[in-house]
Enzyme design. Structure first.
Site, PDB file in Angstrom:
ATOM      1  N   MET A   1       0.850  -1.204   0.000  1.00 19.68           N
ATOM      2  CA  MET A   1       0.000   0.000   0.000  1.00 19.68           C
ATOM      3  C   MET A   1       0.881   1.248   0.000  1.00 19.68           C
ATOM      4  SD  MET A   1      -3.451  -0.902   2.017  1.00 19.68           S
ATOM      5  CE  MET A   1      -2.878  -0.613   3.668  1.00 19.68           C
TER       6      MET A   1
ATOM      7  N   ARG B   1       2.760   2.940   9.396  1.00 15.78           N
ATOM      8  CA  ARG B   1       2.014   3.762  10.365  1.00 15.78           C
ATOM      9  C   ARG B   1       2.907   4.349  11.458  1.00 15.78           C
ATOM     10  NH1 ARG B   1      -2.192  -0.346   9.171  1.00 15.78           N
ATOM     11  NH2 ARG B   1      -4.023   0.750   8.390  1.00 15.78           N
TER      12      ARG B   1
ATOM     13  N   LYS C   1       5.033  -9.860   9.523  1.00 13.52           N
ATOM     14  CA  LYS C   1       4.430  -8.993  10.552  1.00 13.52           C
ATOM     15  C   LYS C   1       2.908  -9.112  10.491  1.00 13.52           C
ATOM     16  CE  LYS C   1       4.268  -4.324  10.626  1.00 13.52           C
ATOM     17  NZ  LYS C   1       2.891  -3.951  11.027  1.00 13.52           N
TER      18      LYS C   1
ATOM     19  N   HIS D   1       9.322  -3.545   3.400  1.00 15.50           N
ATOM     20  CA  HIS D   1       8.934  -3.749   1.989  1.00 15.50           C
ATOM     21  C   HIS D   1      10.179  -3.966   1.124  1.00 15.50           C
ATOM     22  CE1 HIS D   1       5.592  -1.053   3.476  1.00 15.50           C
ATOM     23  NE2 HIS D   1       4.906  -2.056   2.980  1.00 15.50           N
TER      24      HIS D   1
ATOM     25  N   GLN E   1     -10.429  -2.656   2.127  1.00 16.29           N
ATOM     26  CA  GLN E   1      -9.970  -3.279   3.377  1.00 16.29           C
ATOM     27  C   GLN E   1     -10.022  -2.308   4.560  1.00 16.29           C
ATOM     28  OE1 GLN E   1      -5.989  -4.078   1.511  1.00 16.29           O
ATOM     29  NE2 GLN E   1      -5.207  -3.735   3.561  1.00 16.29           N
TER      30      GLN E   1
ATOM     31  N   GLY F   1       4.916  -9.910   4.148  1.00 21.67           N
ATOM     32  CA  GLY F   1       5.663  -9.824   5.398  1.00 21.67           C
ATOM     33  C   GLY F   1       5.027 -10.658   6.500  1.00 21.67           C
TER      34      GLY F   1
ATOM     35  N   LEU G   1       6.709   3.061   1.606  1.00 21.08           N
ATOM     36  CA  LEU G   1       7.540   1.869   1.817  1.00 21.08           C
ATOM     37  C   LEU G   1       8.642   2.100   2.840  1.00 21.08           C
ATOM     38  CD1 LEU G   1       7.865   0.789  -1.923  1.00 21.08           C
ATOM     39  CD2 LEU G   1       6.102   0.173  -0.272  1.00 21.08           C
TER      40      LEU G   1
HETATM   41  O1  PAF Z   1      -0.182  -5.690   3.670  1.00 23.43           O
HETATM   42  C1  PAF Z   1      -0.588  -4.771   2.941  1.00 23.43           C
HETATM   43  O2  PAF Z   1       0.064  -3.752   2.746  1.00 23.43           O
HETATM   44  C2  PAF Z   1      -1.963  -4.907   2.274  1.00 23.43           C
HETATM   45  O3  PAF Z   1      -2.873  -5.534   3.108  1.00 23.43           O
HETATM   46  C3  PAF Z   1      -1.913  -5.583   0.898  1.00 23.43           C
HETATM   47  C4  PAF Z   1      -1.457  -7.036   1.005  1.00 23.43           C
HETATM   48  C5  PAF Z   1      -0.969  -4.824  -0.021  1.00 23.43           C
HETATM   49  C6  PAF Z   1      -3.308  -5.585   0.266  1.00 23.43           C
HETATM   50  O4  PAF Z   1      -3.801  -4.289   0.084  1.00 23.43           O
END
Ligand code: PAF
Length: 283
Positions: free
Chosen positions: A30, A191, A153, A37, A61, A151, A33
Site C-alpha cells: 500500500m 504507520r 508482521k 517492503h 480493506q 511480510g 515503503l
Molecule cells: O499488507 C498490505 O500492505 C496490504 O494488506 C496488501 C497485502 C498490499 C493488500 O492491500
C-alpha cells in the site's frame, strides 16, 4: 523501472516477459515503503527474473472511520526505494482502475468463510480480510506471478492468503519474509510515521513484551494464559499503550490455543495514541 497505471499495461508487459521465458515475482504493497517492503522486493529480485510491486491503498480493506484518508502516501519516494531494490515494474492504479463501479466499491468479493478472518484483527476489523483477499486476488489475476511476497508482521494476513491460494487453486507460491525491526526492536510499519516522540518511545513495549513470551516459552512455560497475561502486563506498564488484543493462536489456522509450543503465534495489537500497531512472534 516501468511505471504502469493501468491493468492492460501490466498485462502487456508481463505477457512480453513470459514470451522471453522469464519468471515474475509480485510484491503487493500500500506504499509509503520502509525497509520491510524493501526486503520483500530484494527477496523477490533474488528469486525471480522480473519483479512487479503494486502501490495501491485499497479502500475495500478499510472500514468507515478507519485511516484510509490519512494513510501515508509518498509515491516518488516509493519509486526510489523500489528501483534500488531491483523492482522491474511498479503498478500504481487509480481506485477506479481497480474498482470500475466507482468510489472503491465492488459487488464481488473473495471471502474466507471459516473463523480465520474472525480471529485477532478480525474482531475489530470485521470486513478487513475480505477486502485484502479481494484486492490480492485481483492483483494475482492481473500479474499472474510465479511467486508473491508478504511480510510475516501481518501473520494473519499471510495465513489467510495462503489459504485463499490453496482453496482457489491459484498456483502461485506464497513467500513469507521475516519482520524487519528498528534497532530498538520496534517492527517497521508505514504507520510508525504517525507516532509522536513520546509515543515512539512507548511503542517499544510491544517488542519487549514479545521477548518475555519467547523467554517464558524457552523456560518451559506451556500455559497460553500465563504467557499472554505476562505479555499484556508488560505492555500495560506503558501508560500510553492501550491493548486491543494479546492472543496465542496456531500459526496456520489462527485458532486460539490453551497450550503454547512450537508453532504457536503470539500476536498483539496495541493502540499508542491514535496509532494502531501490530506485532508478533512464532515460538
Ligand atoms: O499488507 C498490505 O500492505 C496490504 O494488506 C496488501 C497485502 C498490499 C493488500 O492491500
Amino acid at each position: 523501472m516501468i511505471i504502469a497505471n493501468t491493468i492492460s499495461q501490466v498485462r502487456d508487459q508481463v505477457r512480453q516477459w513470459r514470451r522471453e521465458g522469464l519468471t515474475v515475482g509480485l510484491v503487493p504493497t500500500m506504499g509509503y515503503l520502509h525497509e520491510g517492503h524493501g526486503s520483500l522486493v530484494g527477496k523477490a529480485a533474488e528469486d525471480c527474473d522480473r519483479v512487479v510491486a503494486s502501490v495501491f491503498v485499497n479502500p475495500t480493506q478499510f472500514a468507515p472511520g478507519e485511516d484510509l484518508a490519512s494513510y501515508p502516501r509518498d509515491f516518488e519516494r516509493d519509486c526510489e526505494i523500489l528501483e534500488k531494490q531491483g523492482c522491474s515494474m511498479v503498478f500504481h492504479p487509480s481506485v477506479d482502475e481497480m474498482y470500475p463501479d466507482g468510489n472503491g466499491k465492488t459487488d464481488t468479493y473473495i471471502e474466507i468463510l471459516n473463523d480465520m478472518p474472525k480471529q485477532l484483527c478480525g474482531r475489530t476489523r470485521p470486513n478487513h480480510f475480505r477486502g485484502v483477499c479481494t484486492v490480492v486476488g485481483k492483483l494475482f489475476n492481473i500479474v499472474l506471478p510465479d511467486k508473491a511476497y508478504f511480510g510475516e508482521k501481518d501473520a494473519q494476513q499471510l495465513a489467510i492468503i495462503r489459504r485463499m491460494v490453496r482453496d482457489l487453486s491459484y498456483g502461485i507460491e506464497i513467500v513469507g519474509c521475516p519482520i524487519v525491526r528498528e534497532p530498538d526492536g520496534l517492527a517497521k510499519s508505514s504507520r510508525n510515521i504517525h507516532l509522536k516522540p513520546d509515543e515512539r518511545k512507548a511503542a517499544v513495549a510491544l517488542y519487549r513484551s514479545l521477548k518475555i513470551a519467547e523467554e517464558m516459552a524457552s523456560d518451559g512455560e506451556k500455559s497460553s494464559k500465563a504467557v499472554t497475561d505476562a505479555v499484556r502486563a508488560e505492555i500495560e506498564k506503558e501508560p500510553l499503550a492501550e491493548v486491543e488484543y494479546v492472543s496465542a493462536v496456531d500459526s496456520l489456522s489462527m485458532e486460539p490455543v490453551e497450550t503454547v509450543g512450537k508453532g504457536t503465534l503470539i500476536a498483539i495489537a496495541v493502540r499508542i495514541g491514535q496509532t494502531r500497531l501490530i506485532d508478533n512472534c512464532v515460538l
